[in-house]
Every structure is written in C-alpha cells, then in structure tokens.
Motif scaffolding. Structure first.
Motif, PDB file in Angstrom:
ATOM      1  N   TYR A 166       0.844  -1.191   0.000  1.00 12.63           N
ATOM      2  CA  TYR A 166       0.000   0.000   0.000  1.00 12.63           C
ATOM      3  C   TYR A 166       0.881   1.243   0.000  1.00 12.63           C
ATOM      4  CZ  TYR A 166       0.968   0.351   5.022  1.00 12.63           C
ATOM      5  OH  TYR A 166       1.580   0.463   6.238  1.00 12.63           O
ATOM      6  N   THR A 167       0.265   2.361  -0.306  1.00 15.82           N
ATOM      7  CA  THR A 167       0.946   3.648  -0.285  1.00 15.82           C
ATOM      8  C   THR A 167       0.266   4.522   0.754  1.00 15.82           C
ATOM      9  OG1 THR A 167       1.450   3.447  -2.634  1.00 15.82           O
ATOM     10  CG2 THR A 167       1.604   5.642  -1.678  1.00 15.82           C
ATOM     11  N   SER A 168       1.059   5.151   1.609  1.00 20.24           N
ATOM     12  CA  SER A 168       0.490   6.064   2.599  1.00 20.24           C
ATOM     13  C   SER A 168       0.897   7.493   2.252  1.00 20.24           C
ATOM     14  CB  SER A 168       0.964   5.703   4.008  1.00 20.24           C
ATOM     15  OG  SER A 168       2.340   5.908   4.142  1.00 20.24           O
ATOM     16  N   TYR A 169      -0.028   8.395   2.471  1.00 14.63           N
ATOM     17  CA  TYR A 169       0.207   9.816   2.240  1.00 14.63           C
ATOM     18  C   TYR A 169       0.054  10.539   3.568  1.00 14.63           C
ATOM     19  CZ  TYR A 169      -0.412   8.704  -2.684  1.00 14.63           C
ATOM     20  OH  TYR A 169      -0.279   8.170  -3.933  1.00 14.63           O
ATOM     21  N   THR A 170       1.027  11.340   3.933  1.00 13.97           N
ATOM     22  CA  THR A 170       0.943  12.174   5.123  1.00 13.97           C
ATOM     23  C   THR A 170       0.853  13.617   4.664  1.00 13.97           C
ATOM     24  OG1 THR A 170       2.290  10.591   6.346  1.00 13.97           O
ATOM     25  CG2 THR A 170       2.028  12.777   7.310  1.00 13.97           C
ATOM     26  N   ILE A 171      -0.222  14.273   5.058  1.00 18.45           N
ATOM     27  CA  ILE A 171      -0.476  15.654   4.653  1.00 18.45           C
ATOM     28  C   ILE A 171      -0.266  16.538   5.876  1.00 18.45           C
ATOM     29  CG2 ILE A 171      -2.190  17.254   3.735  1.00 18.45           C
ATOM     30  CD1 ILE A 171      -3.540  14.686   2.530  1.00 18.45           C
ATOM     31  N   TYR A 172       0.692  17.454   5.789  1.00 14.92           N
ATOM     32  CA  TYR A 172       0.976  18.401   6.867  1.00 14.92           C
ATOM     33  C   TYR A 172       0.276  19.713   6.524  1.00 14.92           C
ATOM     34  CZ  TYR A 172       4.590  15.060   8.119  1.00 14.92           C
ATOM     35  OH  TYR A 172       5.254  13.910   8.484  1.00 14.92           O
ATOM     36  N   PHE A 173      -0.463  20.256   7.480  1.00 19.19           N
ATOM     37  CA  PHE A 173      -1.193  21.495   7.219  1.00 19.19           C
ATOM     38  C   PHE A 173      -1.141  22.406   8.433  1.00 19.19           C
ATOM     39  CE2 PHE A 173      -4.125  18.322   8.778  1.00 19.19           C
ATOM     40  CZ  PHE A 173      -4.892  18.986   9.707  1.00 19.19           C
ATOM     41  N   ALA A 174      -1.450  23.687   8.198  1.00 18.21           N
ATOM     42  CA  ALA A 174      -1.478  24.696   9.254  1.00 18.21           C
ATOM     43  C   ALA A 174      -2.772  25.499   9.124  1.00 18.21           C
ATOM     44  CB  ALA A 174      -0.277  25.622   9.150  1.00 18.21           C
ATOM     45  N   TYR A 175      -3.314  25.911  10.267  1.00 22.57           N
ATOM     46  CA  TYR A 175      -4.509  26.743  10.271  1.00 22.57           C
ATOM     47  C   TYR A 175      -4.443  27.686  11.468  1.00 22.57           C
ATOM     48  CZ  TYR A 175      -6.044  23.197  13.626  1.00 22.57           C
ATOM     49  OH  TYR A 175      -6.120  22.343  14.673  1.00 22.57           O
ATOM     50  N   THR A 176      -5.198  28.786  11.390  1.00 17.88           N
ATOM     51  CA  THR A 176      -5.184  29.805  12.430  1.00 17.88           C
ATOM     52  C   THR A 176      -6.583  29.970  13.002  1.00 17.88           C
ATOM     53  OG1 THR A 176      -3.415  30.942  11.264  1.00 17.88           O
ATOM     54  CG2 THR A 176      -4.590  32.200  12.931  1.00 17.88           C
ATOM     55  N   VAL A 177      -6.682  29.944  14.330  1.00 19.46           N
ATOM     56  CA  VAL A 177      -7.953  30.165  15.027  1.00 19.46           C
ATOM     57  C   VAL A 177      -7.704  31.192  16.119  1.00 19.46           C
ATOM     58  CG1 VAL A 177      -9.780  29.114  16.415  1.00 19.46           C
ATOM     59  CG2 VAL A 177      -8.721  27.814  14.566  1.00 19.46           C
ATOM     60  N   ASP A 178      -8.452  32.279  16.093  1.00 20.28           N
ATOM     61  CA  ASP A 178      -8.343  33.353  17.083  1.00 20.28           C
ATOM     62  C   ASP A 178      -6.905  33.848  17.218  1.00 20.28           C
ATOM     63  OD1 ASP A 178     -11.059  33.238  17.609  1.00 20.28           O
ATOM     64  OD2 ASP A 178     -10.810  31.790  19.240  1.00 20.28           O
ATOM     65  N   GLY A 179      -6.196  33.972  16.110  1.00 24.89           N
ATOM     66  CA  GLY A 179      -4.837  34.495  16.119  1.00 24.89           C
ATOM     67  C   GLY A 179      -3.765  33.496  16.526  1.00 24.89           C
ATOM     68  N   VAL A 180      -4.146  32.271  16.854  1.00 27.97           N
ATOM     69  CA  VAL A 180      -3.171  31.246  17.239  1.00 27.97           C
ATOM     70  C   VAL A 180      -3.016  30.275  16.072  1.00 27.97           C
ATOM     71  CG1 VAL A 180      -2.639  29.409  18.883  1.00 27.97           C
ATOM     72  CG2 VAL A 180      -3.853  31.447  19.646  1.00 27.97           C
ATOM     73  N   GLU A 181      -1.768  30.044  15.664  1.00 30.02           N
ATOM     74  CA  GLU A 181      -1.515  29.155  14.528  1.00 30.02           C
ATOM     75  C   GLU A 181      -1.270  27.733  15.023  1.00 30.02           C
ATOM     76  OE1 GLU A 181       1.529  28.700  10.777  1.00 30.02           O
ATOM     77  OE2 GLU A 181       1.151  30.674  11.625  1.00 30.02           O
ATOM     78  N   TYR A 182      -1.937  26.780  14.392  1.00 25.13           N
ATOM     79  CA  TYR A 182      -1.807  25.370  14.746  1.00 25.13           C
ATOM     80  C   TYR A 182      -1.234  24.604  13.557  1.00 25.13           C
ATOM     81  CZ  TYR A 182      -4.987  26.604  18.532  1.00 25.13           C
ATOM     82  OH  TYR A 182      -5.553  27.184  19.638  1.00 25.13           O
ATOM     83  N   HIS A 183      -0.447  23.587  13.847  1.00 18.69           N
ATOM     84  CA  HIS A 183       0.118  22.704  12.826  1.00 18.69           C
ATOM     85  C   HIS A 183      -0.331  21.281  13.144  1.00 18.69           C
ATOM     86  CE1 HIS A 183       2.844  25.747  11.166  1.00 18.69           C
ATOM     87  NE2 HIS A 183       2.907  26.185  12.418  1.00 18.69           N
ATOM     88  N   ASP A 184      -0.716  20.556  12.119  1.00 17.02           N
ATOM     89  CA  ASP A 184      -1.189  19.189  12.329  1.00 17.02           C
ATOM     90  C   ASP A 184      -0.896  18.369  11.084  1.00 17.02           C
ATOM     91  OD1 ASP A 184      -2.324  17.083  13.643  1.00 17.02           O
ATOM     92  OD2 ASP A 184      -4.326  17.965  13.797  1.00 17.02           O
ATOM     93  N   ASP A 185      -1.148  17.064  11.158  1.00 24.33           N
ATOM     94  CA  ASP A 185      -0.972  16.208   9.993  1.00 24.33           C
ATOM     95  C   ASP A 185      -2.066  15.164   9.964  1.00 24.33           C
ATOM     96  OD1 ASP A 185       0.055  13.561  11.216  1.00 24.33           O
ATOM     97  OD2 ASP A 185       1.397  15.063  12.078  1.00 24.33           O
ATOM     98  N   PHE A 186      -2.240  14.576   8.782  1.00 23.31           N
ATOM     99  CA  PHE A 186      -3.273  13.584   8.535  1.00 23.31           C
ATOM    100  C   PHE A 186      -2.670  12.521   7.637  1.00 23.31           C
ATOM    101  CE2 PHE A 186      -6.765  12.008   5.904  1.00 23.31           C
ATOM    102  CZ  PHE A 186      -7.587  11.511   6.891  1.00 23.31           C
ATOM    103  N   THR A 187      -2.865  11.250   7.958  1.00 23.40           N
ATOM    104  CA  THR A 187      -2.291  10.164   7.173  1.00 23.40           C
ATOM    105  C   THR A 187      -3.414   9.318   6.577  1.00 23.40           C
ATOM    106  OG1 THR A 187      -0.376  10.091   8.620  1.00 23.40           O
ATOM    107  CG2 THR A 187      -0.743   8.173   7.238  1.00 23.40           C
ATOM    108  N   THR A 188      -3.275   8.995   5.298  1.00 28.43           N
ATOM    109  CA  THR A 188      -4.234   8.132   4.621  1.00 28.43           C
ATOM    110  C   THR A 188      -3.499   6.944   4.021  1.00 28.43           C
ATOM    111  OG1 THR A 188      -4.041   9.168   2.462  1.00 28.43           O
ATOM    112  CG2 THR A 188      -5.632  10.115   3.980  1.00 28.43           C
TER     113      THR A 188
END
Length: 101
Positions: free
Chosen positions: A71-93
C-alpha cells in the motif's frame, strides 16, 4: 381473524414505522442545525505532502502467517489559524495497491 382486523394491524404497523423514521429525520436535522450554530469555517494551508510506499509483507501471528498487501500512505501536513493562534497538524491516509491476479 377477519380481513378488517388484518388491515387495521398492517396500517398501524406502517404508521408506527413512518413515525419512527420521521422522528429520526427530525432529530438529525435538529442536531445538524445545533452543530452549525456553534461552528466556524476554518481554512487550512497545506505545507507538505509525503508519499511512502510499503511493500507486501508477511507477519506471523499466533502460529499463522498473515499477508499484508502493498500500500501507499500519504501524510499531509497542514497549518490553520484560530483566534490568532496558529496550529500545525498532519493527517495520514492509506491507499491499497492494485495487483494483477
């Protein structure tokens, strides 16, 4: 049992089923509305996408050999901002590989 009694029983069962389905639909609509009231659309920026291929392998579990297909796995790293605070997270499929028979 007469035909009239059978018809009354069938009609009452159908009415009960319709009432149950309608109550489920009304509850789902109400929960959806309540969820949307307290939610905010957040846009994310994809920072990086990693692709990793995993080969087919065999694993022994309790005296049996189990095959894990490739199988092939994809890890997607993303960033988003809520109330002026920046968050970084990832998602694997995972996506299975096509195999010839």
């Amino acid at each position: 049992m007469s035909t009239r009694v059978k018809r009354i029983i069938i009609a009452s069962v159908i009415a009960a089923v319709v009432i149950v389905i309608a109550s489920i639909a009304v509850r789902a609509c109400r929960e959806n509305r309540l969820l949307e009231e307290g939610s905010v659309d957040v846009k994310a920026v994809i920072e990086k996408v990693e692709r990793r291929h995993h080969e087919e392998r065999y694993q022994r579990i309790r005296h049996r050999v189990h095959r894990q297909p490739a199988y092939t796995s994809y890890t997607i790293y993303f960033a988003y901002t809520v109330d002026g605070v920046e968050y970084h997270d990832d998602f694997t499929t995972r996506k299975g590989m096509l195999r010839s028979l």
